[in-house]
Design an enzyme around this catalytic site. Sequence first.
Site, PDB file in Angstrom:
ATOM      1  N   ASP A  56      77.557 -78.770 145.007  1.00 35.01           N
ATOM      2  CA  ASP A  56      78.297 -77.714 145.677  1.00 35.01           C
ATOM      3  C   ASP A  56      79.719 -78.144 146.009  1.00 35.01           C
ATOM      4  O   ASP A  56      79.938 -79.113 146.752  1.00 35.01           O
ATOM      5  CB  ASP A  56      77.552 -77.346 146.969  1.00 35.01           C
ATOM      6  N   THR A  89      83.103 -71.853 145.272  1.00 31.43           N
ATOM      7  CA  THR A  89      83.973 -72.846 145.918  1.00 31.43           C
ATOM      8  C   THR A  89      84.582 -73.806 144.899  1.00 31.43           C
ATOM      9  O   THR A  89      85.735 -74.207 145.048  1.00 31.43           O
ATOM     10  CB  THR A  89      83.182 -73.651 146.972  1.00 31.43           C
ATOM     11  N   THR A  90      83.812 -74.159 143.868  1.00 29.97           N
ATOM     12  CA  THR A  90      84.358 -75.035 142.828  1.00 29.97           C
ATOM     13  C   THR A  90      85.411 -74.262 142.029  1.00 29.97           C
ATOM     14  O   THR A  90      86.508 -74.772 141.770  1.00 29.97           O
ATOM     15  CB  THR A  90      83.236 -75.510 141.883  1.00 29.97           C
ATOM     16  N   ASP A 381      73.815 -70.163 149.231  1.00 31.94           N
ATOM     17  CA  ASP A 381      74.759 -69.506 148.311  1.00 31.94           C
ATOM     18  C   ASP A 381      74.165 -68.220 147.758  1.00 31.94           C
ATOM     19  O   ASP A 381      74.819 -67.178 147.712  1.00 31.94           O
ATOM     20  CB  ASP A 381      75.075 -70.425 147.110  1.00 31.94           C
TER      21      ASP A 381
HETATM   22  P1  ADP Z   1      81.131 -72.395 142.057  1.00 28.23           P
HETATM   23  O1  ADP Z   1      81.134 -73.410 143.152  1.00 28.23           O
HETATM   24  O2  ADP Z   1      82.511 -72.011 141.667  1.00 28.23           O
HETATM   25  O3  ADP Z   1      80.254 -71.237 142.324  1.00 28.23           O
HETATM   26  P2  ADP Z   1      79.191 -73.122 140.082  1.00 28.23           P
HETATM   27  O4  ADP Z   1      78.857 -74.507 139.682  1.00 28.23           O
HETATM   28  O5  ADP Z   1      78.206 -72.364 140.876  1.00 28.23           O
HETATM   29  O6  ADP Z   1      80.577 -73.176 140.800  1.00 28.23           O
HETATM   30  O7  ADP Z   1      79.502 -72.329 138.740  1.00 28.23           O
HETATM   31  C1  ADP Z   1      79.834 -70.963 138.761  1.00 28.23           C
HETATM   32  C2  ADP Z   1      80.150 -70.485 137.368  1.00 28.23           C
HETATM   33  O8  ADP Z   1      79.035 -70.668 136.494  1.00 28.23           O
HETATM   34  C3  ADP Z   1      80.465 -68.989 137.369  1.00 28.23           C
HETATM   35  O9  ADP Z   1      81.616 -68.778 136.601  1.00 28.23           O
HETATM   36  C4  ADP Z   1      79.231 -68.382 136.733  1.00 28.23           C
HETATM   37  O10 ADP Z   1      79.512 -67.165 136.052  1.00 28.23           O
HETATM   38  C5  ADP Z   1      78.834 -69.465 135.769  1.00 28.23           C
HETATM   39  N1  ADP Z   1      77.438 -69.368 135.334  1.00 28.23           N
HETATM   40  C6  ADP Z   1      76.340 -69.189 136.097  1.00 28.23           C
HETATM   41  N2  ADP Z   1      75.221 -69.129 135.330  1.00 28.23           N
HETATM   42  C7  ADP Z   1      75.634 -69.267 134.044  1.00 28.23           C
HETATM   43  C8  ADP Z   1      74.974 -69.282 132.768  1.00 28.23           C
HETATM   44  N3  ADP Z   1      73.658 -69.133 132.675  1.00 28.23           N
HETATM   45  N4  ADP Z   1      75.753 -69.450 131.665  1.00 28.23           N
HETATM   46  C9  ADP Z   1      77.070 -69.616 131.771  1.00 28.23           C
HETATM   47  N5  ADP Z   1      77.750 -69.594 132.931  1.00 28.23           N
HETATM   48  C10 ADP Z   1      77.051 -69.421 134.054  1.00 28.23           C
HETATM   49 MG    MG Z   2      78.206 -71.202 142.556  1.00 29.36          MG
END
Ligand code: ADP
Ligand code: MG
Length: 514
Positions: A56, A89-90, A381
């Site tokens: 996270d 957040t990332t 989240d």
């Molecule tokens: P953040 O802290 O920004 O939420 P995450 O590690 O949760 O970072 O990644 C979020 C990103 O991953 C978003 O752009 C979301 O659309 C993408 N994402 C989530 N599930 C999938 C998937 N199955 N395939 C591709 N991208 C995905």
């Molecule tokens: Mg996320």
Amino acid sequence: MFILNEDSQRTEGRDAQSSNIMAGKAVAESVRTTLGPRGMDKMLVDSGGEVVITNDGATILEEMDIEHPAAQMIVEVSETQEAEVGDGTTTAAVIAGNLLAEAEDLLEQDVHATTIVEGYHEAARIALDAIEDQVLDVEVDDELLAQVGKSSMTGKGTGGLTPAELAETVVTAIGHVADDDGVRRDDVSVYTQVGASSSATELVEGIVLDEEPAHDAMPSTVEDADIAILDVALEIQTGEIDAEYAIDSIDQLNAALDAEESELRGYAEEIVDSGVDVVFNTDDVDDRVASFLANEGVLVFEGLGNSDTRKIASATGARRVGALEDLDTEDFGHADRIRTDSYGDDDLAFVEGGAAAEAVTVFVRGGTDHIVDELERAVGDALDVVATARESGEVVPGAGASEIAIADRIRAKAAGIEGRSQLAVNAFADAIDVIPRTLASNTGRDPIDTLVDLRAEHESEGRAGLVTDGETVTIADPVEHGVVDPADVKREAIESAAEAATMIARIDDVIAAE
Ligand code: ADP
Ligand code: MG
């Protein structure tokens, strides 16, 4: 002439800009590898040896103990994102870092900082318009909400549970606290209990308290329970004990003890006579009172704190009563079931309201502290994004598709912007590309090739993301694969990233006291 304390440090002009930009970029870089479904985790060890393992962004940045003031501003972006929408957040930190990297290039080409700021503001406006057009024209039902929840957890350490299974629980939880007026997000709690495997994670239709019965012989389960909350010390009042009374015979001693006994029995009788089944007392309960009540089948908890008392009141409708003689059915609350259970050394009480429960708890289980902690963050989240999506009814494609569309729109509009700020507008689009690029490199793909393919697919099909589905990674329509994010997560990420980057870029003089 010196106007500053001679110990203060001063950095000016391009040096100041460069060092701030570098610091901001470094922070964003530090979380880049955790983005998306194939993002890796980080292990953070503090000076005391405490270990946190997480994917996270907000947690990583918070644990990193960052001191540089400009770097701290990127950490704040991530904190704001967490506070406002609970996810992304990332994404927000990575975009902010890349806006700074682009700004650095522009400064090197002699584009003035204020021109960059202007261009970035304009580009952010275009981006928000583009998000509007990305919002899916569908009803946000439970199935779509489950997809939003699942997307937010994919790639997180969810132990033996799949994100899809957890998402079902999360959607049901939010369903309990949602009505036409919105979502009472605060009425969903997450309670973690180490011990079983994570697959034992469940939704409790009610609240979970860290409380044990006042006496071992009390019933461990009470169905259809009438509940009272008391603020009454059910023990011999200290004042009376302190009072000296001369006892010079066994008879007198027995009489005194009998008097005590009957006083305590009186308390218990008043409670039993009121017809209440379960008592939560903020004050103490004498063992003898507890024993009398246990004999009568009344379940009692003592020494409750304020926050638990408030939760019980709101979950059951019970009103606090300050004196036994005021105890009346009118003040009783009600629960379908109250049960107590032991988990290793911990005793917990569950106050359940059934299908009609207005406060619910996701009871998170897992084998170790690290697993339950990361699961708690993932569920947190997911609860936030499902609540956000349910309230706004606005969902956009994930997997980088929205970012591809946003960057495309910004570039198209940039062509019509005059002067050097056009460079800054285009640079903003390049910074947004970092999301699909990073999703690509985190899945082991070439980021440049993938970007080219995504743009081509976006051009021909209108929607293109880098979708991870189980073991396969393909360029496809994320919506068809159920990869969707709340529109508010994207909006907030772009707005707060742009705000922080422009603020940092504008600084050209850093004066630091020793
Ligand atoms: P953040 O802290 O920004 O939420 P995450 O590690 O949760 O970072 O990644 C979020 C990103 O991953 C978003 O752009 C979301 O659309 C993408 N994402 C989530 N599930 C999938 C998937 N199955 N395939 C591709 N991208 C995905
Ligand atoms: Mg996320």
